[in-house]
Design an enzyme around this catalytic site. Structure first.
Site, PDB file in Angstrom:
ATOM      1  CB  THR A 258      -9.389   3.420   5.534  1.00 23.83           C
ATOM      2  OG1 THR A 258      -8.715   4.065   4.454  1.00 23.83           O
ATOM      3  CG2 THR A 258     -10.027   4.458   6.432  1.00 23.83           C
TER       4      THR A 258
ATOM      5  CB  CYS B 191      -6.731  11.743   0.909  1.00 22.65           C
ATOM      6  SG  CYS B 191      -7.002   9.983   1.056  1.00 22.65           S
TER       7      CYS B 191
ATOM      8  CB  ALA C  49      -6.879  -6.313  -2.270  1.00 15.08           C
ATOM      9  CG  HIS C  50      -7.280  -0.385  -3.628  1.00 16.85           C
ATOM     10  ND1 HIS C  50      -7.071   0.864  -4.165  1.00 16.85           N
ATOM     11  CD2 HIS C  50      -7.305  -0.216  -2.289  1.00 16.85           C
ATOM     12  CE1 HIS C  50      -6.989   1.742  -3.177  1.00 16.85           C
ATOM     13  NE2 HIS C  50      -7.125   1.110  -2.029  1.00 16.85           N
TER      14      HIS C  50
HETATM   15  N1  PLP Z   1      -2.236   3.661   3.668  1.00 17.11           N
HETATM   16  C1  PLP Z   1      -1.576   4.040   2.572  1.00 17.11           C
HETATM   17  C2  PLP Z   1      -0.091   4.212   2.623  1.00 17.11           C
HETATM   18  C3  PLP Z   1      -2.266   4.275   1.370  1.00 17.11           C
HETATM   19  O1  PLP Z   1      -1.595   4.654   0.286  1.00 17.11           O
HETATM   20  C4  PLP Z   1      -3.675   4.104   1.356  1.00 17.11           C
HETATM   21  C5  PLP Z   1      -4.441   4.384   0.130  1.00 17.11           C
HETATM   22  O2  PLP Z   1      -4.253   5.368  -0.538  1.00 17.11           O
HETATM   23  C6  PLP Z   1      -4.318   3.713   2.532  1.00 17.11           C
HETATM   24  C7  PLP Z   1      -3.563   3.498   3.667  1.00 17.11           C
HETATM   25  C8  PLP Z   1      -5.799   3.526   2.584  1.00 17.11           C
HETATM   26  O3  PLP Z   1      -6.135   2.297   1.988  1.00 17.11           O
HETATM   27  P1  PLP Z   1      -7.633   1.914   1.577  1.00 17.11           P
HETATM   28  O4  PLP Z   1      -7.898   2.622   0.305  1.00 17.11           O
HETATM   29  O5  PLP Z   1      -7.589   0.420   1.396  1.00 17.11           O
HETATM   30  O6  PLP Z   1      -8.527   2.284   2.676  1.00 17.11           O
END
Ligand code: PLP
Length: 383
Positions: A70, A322, A195-196
């Site tokens: 994000t 989300c 990473a997650h």
């Molecule tokens: N982009 C994609 C394609 C994702 O699937 C996600 C997480 O669901 C994100 C961005 C956001 O990642 P983060 O949780 O590391 O902020």
């Protein structure tokens, strides 16, 4: 509980936990400090950066550590909002994650144009070809693989078009890295990762930027990350992320059959056989081996599926984390033309490297059982 929600987050693997502990114990200092404890932390950070650069095919100096994808994605949209002219447009695919979609809208308003996708969820290359012949945007952003459908995007073709027109190309590689080979990825101007999604800790990720270019920081303060991102680097979770990626890279290299999606295909075949009226979203497109987005039979709402499958021992999801809890269509499905009543029947199953063939088989049996239950008159009990 059999876990089929890897696209939301993957369990933190043992190697990542061990790396975290090891680095925490060995490097107590701040990587910006000049004493030995700080130097040890700086060395560990430099090693992680070199490793990621080698995987991506870029220079270590092109990598910025972030708190996740994000932040990495917001850094890119923010940077272009500061550097593009007032008439310049950014083009992002209509299926980007909300952290790109919403931040592009926030920074660019109507100048953020959505690149349409086909009914199978693939970015419309003809649209880009036609529009680019007419006008050059300031940035093109297309993800490598979609989190809801698993559909892999034709990023090489889009990159080639962007290079021909000298337009920067940005790709969100979050769902791709750790699942698919990264060859050639370093040619993309901007790449984000988290990473997650591949067995590392939550709250850490990265952004790759073009070589020798700077970026307008999103966070101001200290001069960490070459002045591109302020804040003390969390060396231990960065090392843990790289330990997880090492494992994934070996798994990718040694499990070609899994990459072809054999177990996924068998699962889909059985699901369609046992649940008349069900269909697979993006069935005709190249897709990640781990993801199945299924349109469940008429009248079967996704939240009933999730609650009932949970009770039956399977963790699955409605799609993007989300949008969980909202009985409204995701923007991804809407862009694919899946709207209204259909859109609330879509369930996402996303496996991981730890998922076995037996797990996929158990899931299809579980789904058949839940379906039978839902149509035995007990449907309102868990509505
Ligand atoms: N982009 C994609 C394609 C994702 O699937 C996600 C997480 O669901 C994100 C961005 C956001 O990642 P983060 O949780 O590391 O902020």
């Amino acid at each position: 509980m059999i876990y089929f929600d890897y696209n939301a987050t993957a369990p933190v693997m043992r190697e990542a936990r061990e790396a975290w502990l090891d680095i925490t114990e060995k490097t107590g200092g701040n990587p910006s400090s000049l004493h030995q404890a700080g130097t040890r932390a700086a060395v560990a950070l430099a090693e992680a950066r070199e490793k990621l650069a080698a995987y991506l095919g870029c220079q270590p100096a092109d990598i910025i550590w972030t708190s996740g994808a994000t932040e990495a994605n917001n850094t890119v949209t923010h940077h272009f909002s500061k550097t593009l002219g007032p008439q310049d447009e950014v083009w992002i695919s209509a299926i980007e994650h909300p952290c790109i979609h919403d931040s592009a809208k926030y920074y660019f308003g109507k100048r953020a144009k959505l690149i349409p996708v086909t009914h199978d969820g693939v970015v419309d290359l003809d649209w880009i070809t036609t529009e680019m012949a007419d006008k050059r945007p300031g940035l093109v952003g297309v993800m490598l693989a979609n989190n809801e459908t698993g559909v892999i995007q034709p990023w090489r073709e889009i990159l080639a078009m962007c290079q021909a027109y000298e337009v920067p190309f940005f790709t969100d590689a979050v769902q791709f890295i750790g699942k698919m080979p990264m060859a050639g990825l370093g040619d993309c101007d901007y790449i984000s990762g988290a990473a997650h999604k591949f067995g590392g800790p939550r709250g850490v990720g990265f952004l790759k930027i073009p070589h020798r270019k700077s970026i307008t920081p999103l966070l101001h303060g200290g001069k960490q990350e070459g002045g591109k991102r302020a804040g003390t680097e969390n060396v231990a979770i960065i090392a843990a992320m790289m330990a997880a990626l090492d494992v994934r890279e070996k798994q990718i290299a040694h499990n070609q059959h899994l990459l072809r999606g054999v177990w996924r295909d068998n699962f889909e075949h059985e699901l369609l056989r046992t649940l008349p009226g069900a269909s697979i979203i993006g069935a005709n497109a190249p897709r990640l081996w781990n993801t199945v987005s299924a349109l469940m039979p008429d009248g079967d709402r996704k939240h009933q599926w999730i609650i009932r499958l949970d009770k039956a021992g399977f963790a699955v999801s409605t799609g993007s984390a989300c949008t969980t809890g909202k009985e409204e269509p995701s923007h991804v499905l809407a862009a694919m033309g899946i709207k209204g009543e259909k859109a609330v029947r879509v369930v996402r199953f996303s496996a991981g490297w730890e998922t076995t063939e037996a797990d996929w088989e158990a899931l299809v049996k579980g789904a058949a059982k839940v379906h039978a239950e839902m149509h035995s008159g007990k449907v309102h009990a868990v509505a």
